[in-house]
Structure formats: structure tokens, C-alpha cells
Write a protein that holds these residues in place. Sequence first.
Motif, PDB file in Angstrom:
ATOM      1  N   LEU A 153     -18.897 -59.898  60.935  1.00 23.90           N
ATOM      2  CA  LEU A 153     -18.499 -61.302  60.786  1.00 23.90           C
ATOM      3  C   LEU A 153     -16.981 -61.395  60.806  1.00 23.90           C
ATOM      4  N   THR A 154     -16.465 -62.034  61.847  1.00 18.67           N
ATOM      5  CA  THR A 154     -15.014 -62.108  61.993  1.00 18.67           C
ATOM      6  C   THR A 154     -14.467 -63.483  61.630  1.00 18.67           C
ATOM      7  N   THR A 155     -15.119 -64.551  62.081  1.00 13.18           N
ATOM      8  CA  THR A 155     -14.592 -65.890  61.804  1.00 13.18           C
ATOM      9  C   THR A 155     -15.299 -66.558  60.626  1.00 13.18           C
ATOM     10  N   LEU A 156     -16.473 -66.074  60.280  1.00 11.63           N
ATOM     11  CA  LEU A 156     -17.286 -66.745  59.257  1.00 11.63           C
ATOM     12  C   LEU A 156     -16.862 -66.360  57.849  1.00 11.63           C
ATOM     13  N   THR A 157     -16.571 -67.370  57.040  1.00 13.95           N
ATOM     14  CA  THR A 157     -16.237 -67.140  55.640  1.00 13.95           C
ATOM     15  C   THR A 157     -17.329 -67.658  54.714  1.00 13.95           C
ATOM     16  N   ASP A 158     -18.253 -68.487  55.243  1.00 12.54           N
ATOM     17  CA  ASP A 158     -19.294 -69.123  54.436  1.00 12.54           C
ATOM     18  C   ASP A 158     -20.614 -69.093  55.212  1.00 12.54           C
ATOM     19  N   VAL A 159     -21.554 -68.281  54.735  1.00  7.07           N
ATOM     20  CA  VAL A 159     -22.904 -68.251  55.300  1.00  7.07           C
ATOM     21  C   VAL A 159     -23.860 -68.685  54.203  1.00  7.07           C
ATOM     22  N   ARG A 160     -24.624 -69.722  54.492  1.00  6.90           N
ATOM     23  CA  ARG A 160     -25.571 -70.265  53.516  1.00  6.90           C
ATOM     24  C   ARG A 160     -26.997 -70.120  54.013  1.00  6.90           C
ATOM     25  N   PHE A 161     -27.884 -69.829  53.075  1.00 11.11           N
ATOM     26  CA  PHE A 161     -29.312 -69.934  53.321  1.00 11.11           C
ATOM     27  C   PHE A 161     -29.752 -71.177  52.571  1.00 11.11           C
ATOM     28  N   VAL A 162     -30.189 -72.182  53.312  1.00  8.34           N
ATOM     29  CA  VAL A 162     -30.588 -73.449  52.708  1.00  8.34           C
ATOM     30  C   VAL A 162     -32.109 -73.467  52.668  1.00  8.34           C
ATOM     31  N   LEU A 163     -32.633 -73.478  51.449  1.00  8.75           N
ATOM     32  CA  LEU A 163     -34.061 -73.284  51.225  1.00  8.75           C
ATOM     33  C   LEU A 163     -34.680 -74.540  50.652  1.00  8.75           C
ATOM     34  N   PHE A 164     -35.767 -74.946  51.279  1.00  8.82           N
ATOM     35  CA  PHE A 164     -36.362 -76.244  51.001  1.00  8.82           C
ATOM     36  C   PHE A 164     -37.020 -76.345  49.627  1.00  8.82           C
TER      37      PHE A 164
END
Length: 180
Positions: A153-164
Motif C-alpha cells: 500500500l503506497t498511497t492508501l492511509t485509510d482502509v475500512r471494512f464497512v460491515l452491515f
Amino acid sequence: MTGPSAGGTTLTLVRGDITAQHVDAIVNAANSSLLGGGGVDGAIHRKGGGAILAECRALRASRYGRGLPTGQAVATTAGRLDARWVIHTVGPVHSADEDRSALLSSCYRESLRVAQELGATSVAFPAISTGVYGWPMDDGARIAVRTVRGAALTTLTDVRFVLFDEDAYRRFETALAAGG
């Protein structure tokens, strides 16, 4: 819940509606037609509006005449969503007779690749293939967390798993705590 970072990227779990996320890219658990459907796919198309469908139709008319292959990813506008792009990926249908986990992992990896090519710094994922495609939530969570943690991951600072729902959240929480 926020988990340990992967490189300089923070992994976060959010319980809620993926269409309400303020991120650069929202990942859509699409079907191969790219023309909308049920679940996450239908919700993204409904809330994002006709601009998403128009771009998906253009993709079908050009590069993906037979549909987007399982495990690949492609981006469109986000329409009226609070994002810049929607990244569509087609998850595998779960099979008790055939190991398709590499295809599920590819959905996350390819979506991250597309997000970074676009210059995104934040991306929100649903639990790909765990709805009508029947992937067991525990295994889907493990594959998702492991794949994201293992990605360059080079540009990504925020990865979210959005769970229903709460059950999905708990299972991803367990996977995140276990390291995927």
C-alpha cells in the motif's frame, strides 16, 4: 474499531452503511454484468444514481462485453455518493467442492491496486462474497484482513471494512485481532 496499521495504513472496522462513507473510493461487491443487483451492489447503484450505471454500461460496451471476470476490479464515477470513485469487483460464489479463496483474495488485491492507480488515499470495502454468494463470514473476514495486510500500500492511509450488521462486525474484529 481501529486495528494495527499495515505500513502507514490504518485498518478500521465500521458498522454501518457503506454508501454513507466519506472516502475516496467505495468498493462495490458487484455482479459480473456491472449493471446493478441486490445487496451492496443495488444500494450503491441506487444511492449513487444513474452516472454509475452509465459508466458501467460504457465499460460493458467496450472492454467487458462478457462482463467483469471474477477477481478483477474496475473503477467508475461515484455519482452522488460521498466518494470520488466506485471500484467494482466480482467476488466468487462459495463452493464446498472447489477452493476459490484465491479469487476472493484477488478481489481485495485488485481493488487496492485500482484505488492506488487512481491516487486514492482512503477506501471502504464491504465483506465481499459473504452475502448471496454464500462465503462463510469467518473465512471471508480472515481472507480480507490477510490480503489487505499483505498488500503493498503506497498511497492508501485509510482502509475500512464497512460491515452491515453486528455479526459481521464481530467476525471481522476477530480476524483483525488475530492478524487475518
